[in-house]
Design a protein around this motif. Structure first.
Motif, PDB file in Angstrom:
ATOM      1  N   GLU A   1      -3.107   2.094   1.830  1.00  0.00           N
ATOM      2  CA  GLU A   1      -1.986   3.002   2.069  1.00  0.00           C
ATOM      3  C   GLU A   1      -0.681   2.229   1.954  1.00  0.00           C
ATOM      4  N   ASN A   2       0.326   2.871   1.395  1.00  0.00           N
ATOM      5  CA  ASN A   2       1.661   2.289   1.213  1.00  0.00           C
ATOM      6  C   ASN A   2       1.643   1.092   0.239  1.00  0.00           C
ATOM      7  N   ALA A   3       0.796   1.184  -0.814  1.00  0.00           N
ATOM      8  CA  ALA A   3       0.720   0.134  -1.832  1.00  0.00           C
ATOM      9  C   ALA A   3       0.729   0.763  -3.220  1.00  0.00           C
ATOM     10  N   HIS A   4       0.984  -0.068  -4.244  1.00  0.00           N
ATOM     11  CA  HIS A   4       0.993   0.405  -5.629  1.00  0.00           C
ATOM     12  C   HIS A   4       0.574  -0.748  -6.542  1.00  0.00           C
ATOM     13  N   LEU A   5       0.205  -0.408  -7.787  1.00  0.00           N
ATOM     14  CA  LEU A   5      -0.175  -1.419  -8.771  1.00  0.00           C
ATOM     15  C   LEU A   5       1.057  -2.211  -9.209  1.00  0.00           C
ATOM     16  N   ASP A   6       0.857  -3.506  -9.494  1.00  0.00           N
ATOM     17  CA  ASP A   6       1.980  -4.327  -9.959  1.00  0.00           C
ATOM     18  C   ASP A   6       2.242  -4.074 -11.436  1.00  0.00           C
ATOM     19  N   HIS A   7       3.128  -4.873 -12.022  1.00  0.00           N
ATOM     20  CA  HIS A   7       3.548  -4.650 -13.411  1.00  0.00           C
ATOM     21  C   HIS A   7       2.380  -4.709 -14.391  1.00  0.00           C
ATOM     22  N   ASN A   8       1.484  -5.683 -14.214  1.00  0.00           N
ATOM     23  CA  ASN A   8       0.350  -5.816 -15.136  1.00  0.00           C
ATOM     24  C   ASN A   8      -0.743  -4.797 -14.875  1.00  0.00           C
ATOM     25  N   GLY A   9      -0.761  -4.258 -13.671  1.00  0.00           N
ATOM     26  CA  GLY A   9      -1.757  -3.235 -13.351  1.00  0.00           C
ATOM     27  C   GLY A   9      -3.104  -3.770 -12.941  1.00  0.00           C
ATOM     28  N   ASN A  10      -3.199  -5.102 -12.736  1.00  0.00           N
ATOM     29  CA  ASN A  10      -4.476  -5.700 -12.346  1.00  0.00           C
ATOM     30  C   ASN A  10      -4.468  -6.227 -10.912  1.00  0.00           C
ATOM     31  N   ARG A  11      -3.392  -5.970 -10.166  1.00  0.00           N
ATOM     32  CA  ARG A  11      -3.291  -6.310  -8.758  1.00  0.00           C
ATOM     33  C   ARG A  11      -2.446  -5.251  -8.066  1.00  0.00           C
ATOM     34  N   TRP A  12      -2.388  -5.302  -6.766  1.00  0.00           N
ATOM     35  CA  TRP A  12      -1.541  -4.363  -6.034  1.00  0.00           C
ATOM     36  C   TRP A  12      -0.558  -5.103  -5.156  1.00  0.00           C
ATOM     37  N   THR A  13       0.538  -4.415  -4.818  1.00  0.00           N
ATOM     38  CA  THR A  13       1.574  -4.969  -3.956  1.00  0.00           C
ATOM     39  C   THR A  13       2.067  -3.860  -3.043  1.00  0.00           C
ATOM     40  N   CYS A  14       2.658  -4.247  -1.937  1.00  0.00           N
ATOM     41  CA  CYS A  14       3.104  -3.267  -0.953  1.00  0.00           C
ATOM     42  C   CYS A  14       4.401  -2.583  -1.376  1.00  0.00           C
ATOM     43  N   ASP A  15       4.579  -1.339  -0.906  1.00  0.00           N
ATOM     44  CA  ASP A  15       5.811  -0.614  -1.167  1.00  0.00           C
ATOM     45  C   ASP A  15       6.967  -1.277  -0.419  1.00  0.00           C
TER      46      ASP A  15
END
Length: 266
Positions: free
Chosen positions: A238-252
């Motif tokens: 919850e409260n996260a999204h995919l990073d620029h490359n789309g192979n990891r996630w980062t927090c909002d």
């Protein structure tokens, strides 16, 4: 009295300026043209009187007087203020301390360069001990313009070895690179070099072929992360999204990562 002086000077100064300009113009004209009406060359040597030497003359370094430039056979006057004031004609070069102009010794299969005082070999010939000798082209070779490297190179799929062109052993699913370095071949797309052979890259599900020369040869699709030999779906907390490359996630924004969760910043 002062008013009278100003009045007289007011009438006189235009005349003075005009006379000065006229004298300056005469000086330029006399410097630019010789007494015989021909235009002088721009030289700085002087005959001792401050006047430049005429074309075809040069100041004597001993006495400073203008002396005629001695032109040997096959030479011409340059009209330049520097140097000897003379040069050899096209196809000749200075000799005997610069007092003579001798013909350039042009060997067979050669031509004069643009300056006319040197020569180069015709295409297909190389300079050897003052001569132009034929370039020996081996089988599967061709002429090049680089005479410093023998003047020849090998066709695609062959490589220079001594004075021969040797075929490059290209494995199945490979192609020749036509380079003088490395193994001389690369694997086709979708294959990787393994122990001198080209082996097919195994692309797992949810992945695609990569053009990178390093790594496994494949990359995971967006929303998936690489494991040992596969691509696993990324579970977003919850409260996260995919990073620029789309192979990891980062927090909002406003949240920070703590373990596998995104929590409000303090």
């Amino acid at each position: 009295m002062t008013s009278l002086f100003r009045l007289r000077w007011g009438f006189a100064w235009p005349t003075a300026v005009a006379v000065s300009l006229a004298c300056f113009a005469v000086a330029i004209a006399s410097d630019a043209w010789a007494q015989d009406g021909s235009q002088r060359r721009s030289v700085t040597h002087s005959d001792g009187t401050g006047a430049p030497c005429d074309a075809g003359y040069r100041a004597d370094p001993q006495g400073g007087a203008c002396a005629p430039i001695v032109l040997p056979e096959n030479a011409f006057a340059t009209g330049l203020a520097y140097g000897e004031g003379r040069a050899c004609k096209h196809g000749y070069l200075p000799s005997n301390g610069g007092d003579e102009c001798v013909a350039v010794n042009l060997p067979d299969n050669a031509y004069l360069t643009e300056r006319g005082d040197r020569w180069e070999c015709d295409r297909g010939f190389a300079r050897r001990e003052g001569n132009c000798l034929p370039i020996a082209i081996p089988e599967n070779g061709y002429l090049t313009t680089n005479t410093y490297d023998g003047g020849w190179d090998c066709e695609r799929g062959f490589r220079k070895e001594s004075s021969a062109c040797v075929a490059i052993a290209v494995p199945e699913f490979g192609y020749p690179t036509n380079t003088d370095y490395g193994r001389g071949w690369e694997c086709d797309r979708g294959y990787r070099e393994v122990d001198g052979a080209c082996v097919a890259v195994r692309v797992p599900e949810n992945a695609y072929l990569s053009d990178r020369s390093y790594g496994r040869g494949w990359m995971c699709e967006r929303g998936y992360s690489e494991t040992t030999d596969s691509c696993s779906a990324i579970v977003l907390p919850e409260n996260a999204h995919l990073d620029h490359n789309g192979n990891r996630w980062t927090c909002d924004r406003g949240f920070e990562r703590r373990g596998d969760a995104c929590v409000l910043r303090d």
